[in-house]
Design a protein around this motif. Sequence first.
Motif, short mmCIF file in Angstrom:
data_model
loop_
_atom_site.label_atom_id
_atom_site.label_comp_id
_atom_site.label_asym_id
_atom_site.label_seq_id
_atom_site.Cartn_x
_atom_site.Cartn_y
_atom_site.Cartn_z
N GLU A 244 0.83 -1.21 0.00
CA GLU A 244 0.00 0.00 0.00
C GLU A 244 0.86 1.26 0.00
N GLU B 159 2.16 2.59 -3.36
CA GLU B 159 1.23 3.31 -4.22
C GLU B 159 1.19 4.80 -3.90
N ALA C 29 -4.29 4.19 -6.49
CA ALA C 29 -4.07 3.63 -7.83
C ALA C 29 -5.30 2.83 -8.26
N LYS D 156 -5.24 0.21 -11.15
CA LYS D 156 -4.65 -1.12 -10.97
C LYS D 156 -5.67 -2.16 -10.52
N ASN E 295 -0.88 7.42 -9.37
CA ASN E 295 -1.31 7.49 -7.98
C ASN E 295 -1.33 8.91 -7.46
#
Length: 572
Positions: free
Chosen positions: A135, A138, A414, A417, A433
């Motif tokens: 996480e 990102e 993001a 994705k 992002n």
Amino acid sequence: MPDAPAPSPSAVDLKRPCEATRPGRRAGWSVRPATLVVLVSLWLASVGNVALWRAMGALPELANARGTAFMLAFGVGVAALTALPLALLAWRWTLKPALILFLLAAAGGAFFMLSYGIVIDRTMMVNVLLTDAREARELLSPRLWGTLAVLGVLPALVVWRLPLRWATPGRQLLHNLALATGAVAVVVAAAGLFFGDLSSTMRNHTQLRFLINPLNSFYALAIVGQQPVQRSGVAVLPLGADARLADPAADARPPLVIMVLGETARADHMGLNGYERATTPRLAQQNVASLRNVWSCGTNTAASVPCMFSNLGREAFEDRAANTEGLVDVLQHAGYAVLWLDNQAGGCKGVCDRVPKVDYRQLQAAAPDLCSDDECFDEVMLRGLDERIAQLPAERRARGVVVFMHQMGSHGPAYYKRTPAAFKHFTPECTTNALQQCPREQVVNAYDNTILYTDHFLGQAIDWLRTHDQTAATALVYLSDHGESLGENNLYLHGLPYRLAPDAQKRVPWITWLSPRFEQQSGVTVACLKTKADERLSHDHYFHTVLGLLGVHSQVRQPGLDLTATCRAAPG
């Protein structure tokens, strides 16, 4: 009489109270520690608090001469407040590390507050502490590194290289106390001059206190230490040990239920709920009940998930004195075979720790074609599901199976994705992002594509359940943990303090599908649940409704919070 001999250089050096000049530096040039503290504090209060000044500058009540004077006094007060802890740390071995820490923390805080419109409080600090490496990646961007370099690293290098003129320990103590006393006096004077403006502004705009950088980060960290996420350490008290299932009818089939824990879904972006875009075409073809007025326990996963799986409700959960088991444990106490599948690296936040579970790495290993870059599309949780269920104890499977699926869903920033190429229906989408760098329409497109894919995933799950209609009473319940800001009022992502967060971060979708067999056996119908579509509901109802839906009898279930109670009394 001959002249007295000049003192030797060594004798002069011994009389100097300041530190020796380092090689390569001009002799005698140095700065007092108090001066450095003041300069850094002024830098932090001005450049490091652009987010604060931008927020205050947008307030209508401060758009006049008095408002400008108040903001100047407030800025001086912020500088003095920042200088206060630094004055107490103004010692030879602690001052520079403390100043560098303040500068780097302020640079990071400034970037995220300016980029995503967040504030930094206990909730946000919990998010930071529980963020996993996947996480965190990102959130990295060239703009972040640039901000850290300009606002943090470069000033830190100046501080580190700057020679300081230290007094003897006794005199340094007096200097530190004088600086701290002066800082307190400035804070009191600034507050006193504009006390009415200060009290009114802080009362009406409480979010401003969480923008004072970097003191907001240190305060939030201290509060987390005082009130940790796990209130009683590793101890988890039992809950619902009395849970039991009623004896089934002779021709009853065991329940097979999928409970989908959604991620970051907004109720107002679901086509089922009247959104202008067709983001839920598959669910629209199913007989589902969509509850449109549901409010979350929190504005982030770490707060919402443990709360929604608790029997306490949001307010009582926040004030709880200890940790207890939750919904997943009570279902297991009742005798169900429970399985948790997690497509998030962040995990289940403790709610699945005592039941069989499959983490995201195991899911990746089983279906590499659905995975890339260390994450998988949510359909991976349906791959090999029959085999995973078959590994659960047979005596429990005979009573029924409950499978929890924790989605990746609409996890930001993001969003692009989260969806396979076939579900990029709304274009062009934001493919970075750094959401603030994209037009808002592209951010919304990328987000809506994640809702479209969630619709597909839920449709696939219902199709899988239908393949078991001959042997089980099947059902699916979907509920998101929290919502998301998509650039409204320059706010992005989620995690604002609950009382300050916009509805977009708190209003979540709750969707239920029941097979005809399940309706017949439970007495609960989709038609009845549809009558509650616009009732104001919340995560507080989830624990008790699931127990009611699955026929679990326990003293911890509150019928008043069970949405199925009235449906069972008067089905349809």
